[in-house]
Design an enzyme around this catalytic site. Structure first.
Site, mmCIF file in Angstrom:
data_model
loop_
_atom_site.group_PDB
_atom_site.id
_atom_site.type_symbol
_atom_site.label_atom_id
_atom_site.label_comp_id
_atom_site.label_asym_id
_atom_site.label_seq_id
_atom_site.Cartn_x
_atom_site.Cartn_y
_atom_site.Cartn_z
ATOM 1 N N SER A 181 0.833 -1.199 0.000
ATOM 2 C CA SER A 181 0.000 0.000 0.000
ATOM 3 C C SER A 181 0.867 1.247 0.000
ATOM 4 C CB SER A 181 -0.885 0.008 1.248
ATOM 5 O OG SER A 181 -1.487 1.274 1.470
ATOM 6 N N TYR A 194 -2.365 -1.042 10.435
ATOM 7 C CA TYR A 194 -2.496 -1.436 9.032
ATOM 8 C C TYR A 194 -1.261 -1.011 8.239
ATOM 9 C CZ TYR A 194 -4.212 -1.235 4.185
ATOM 10 O OH TYR A 194 -4.360 -1.371 2.823
#
Length: 289
Positions: A181, A194
Site C-alpha cells: 500500500s 495497518y
C-alpha cells in the site's frame, strides 16, 4: 458497472457495518475491468490463486487473469454472494474457477486451500497475496491487543502461511505478487497498525525475492493508493467515504480495473526481468521507492 469515462470524482456517503465489506452493496459498483480491455493470452494455461479474490482489487485481478487465459482460484472469508459473482465472471471468460472460503490467518486453512487449488486446477503458477483488513483508530492507545494481533495475522502472517504452502508446488517461471500500500511509504496517522503491516509486506517482498531468485521464482508487489473497494465503506464513516480519494493529484479514487493490469504485468512474461520491486498505482502521489 461504471465505465472509465463515467467514473465519479466524488462518492456518495455510505458505510458498511463489518469487514471485509460487500461489493454488491456499494454505490456505485466498482469497475472490475474496463470496457474494451482485450486479453492477449499473457497468462495462457497458467493456474492462479488469489486471496481476497471475491471483490475489489482481488475480483479485478481474477477477471483480468481469466481474460488473459488463466484458471483462477479465489480465497475469501465469508462474502458468499460476492465470491459466487466473481466465479461467474471467471467462468464467463471461458476459464475454470474455484472459490474457497476460510480465514487466511489460520495456517492450516492456507495449506488446505493451496492443496485444493492445486488439485482442482492442475497446478499452481501464480500466487497473489491480496486479502487484508484495516481498522481506523486516531489514538495509539485505542489499538487493542486483539486488533493488533488480528490485523497482523490477516495482513502479513497469512502471506507467510500461504506462500510457504504455495512454494511446494511452484517452479521456475512462477510468480508471487503481493498487495502492499501507499501507506507502507508515507505512513497513516489513523491506520497505524495497518500501515505497519503494509511496511512489513514491502520488506517481505524484497526479502523473499532475493531468497527465491536462484529458483527463478519472481516476487513483486503492487502498492495501491485510494482504490474504491468494499474495504472503504467497511472501514470509514459515511462522511469520510464522500471525500475518499480527493487528496491525490488526480483528485478522485481509483477503480480496481486501474490496478489489476499491474498484477497481470508482474505475473506474466512481460515482467520476466523484474523481481523485488513495487509498482505504485496511487493517483499521482509521490512516494519513496
Amino acid at each position: 458497472m461504471k465505465t472509465m469515462a463515467n467514473k465519479p470524482t466524488k462518492l456518495p456517503a455510505q458505510e458498511q457495518e463489518q469487514q471485509p465489506g460487500k461489493e454488491h452493496e456499494m454505490t456505485p459498483q466498482p469497475e472490475y475491468i474496463r470496457k474494451g480491455y482485450k486479453g492477449s493470452d499473457k497468462l495462457k494455461g497458467k493456474k492462479a490463486l488469489i486471496t481476497g479474490g471475491d471483490s475489489g482489487i482481488g475480483r479485478a485481478v481474477a477477471v483480468h487473469f481469466a481474460r488473459e487465459g488463466a484458471d483462477v482460484a479465489i480465497v475469501y472469508l465469508n462474502e458468499d454472494k460476492d465470491a459466487k459473482d466473481t466465479l461467474k465472471l471467471i467462468e464467463a471468460e471461458g476459464r475454470k474457477g474455484l472459490i474457497l472460503s476460510g480465514d487466511i490467518g489460520d495456517e492450516k486453512f492456507c495449506r488446505d486451500a493451496v492443496q485444493r487449488a492445486v488439485k482442482e486446477l492442475g497446478g499452481l503458477d501464480i500466487l497473489v497475496n491480496n486479502a487484508a483488513e484495516q481498522h481506523e483508530q486516531s489514538d495509539l492507545k485505542d489499538i487493542s491487543k486483539d486488533q493488533l494481533q488480528r490485523t497482523f495475522q490477516t495482513n502479513i502472517f497469512s502471506m507467510f502461511y500461504m506462500t510457504k504452502a504455495a512454494l511446494e508446488h511452484m517452479k521456475g517461471g512462477s510468480a508471487v505478487v503481493n498487495s502492499t500500500s501507499v501507506t507502507s511509504y508515507r505512513g497513516s496517522d489513523h491506520l497505524m497498525d495497518y500501515a505497519s503491516t503494509k511496511g512489513a509486506i514491502t520488506a517481505f517482498t524484497r526479502s523473499l525475492s532475493a531468497n527465491l531468485a536462484e529458483k527463478k521464482i519472481r516476487v513483486n508487489a503492487v502498492a495501491p493508493g485510494p482504490i474504491w473497494t468494499p474495504l472503504i465503506p467497511a472501514s470509514f464513516d459515511a462522511e469520510k467515504v464522500k471525500e475518499f480519494g480527493q487528496n491525490v493529484p488526480l483528485k478522485r479514487p481509483g477503480q480496481p480495473s486501474e490496478v489489476a493490469p499491474a498484477y497481470v504485468f508482474l505475473a506474466s512474461e512481460d515482467g520476466s526481468y523484474i523481481t523485488g520491486q513495487v509498482i505504485h498505482v496511487n493517483g499521482g502521489e509521490q512516494v519513496g521507492s
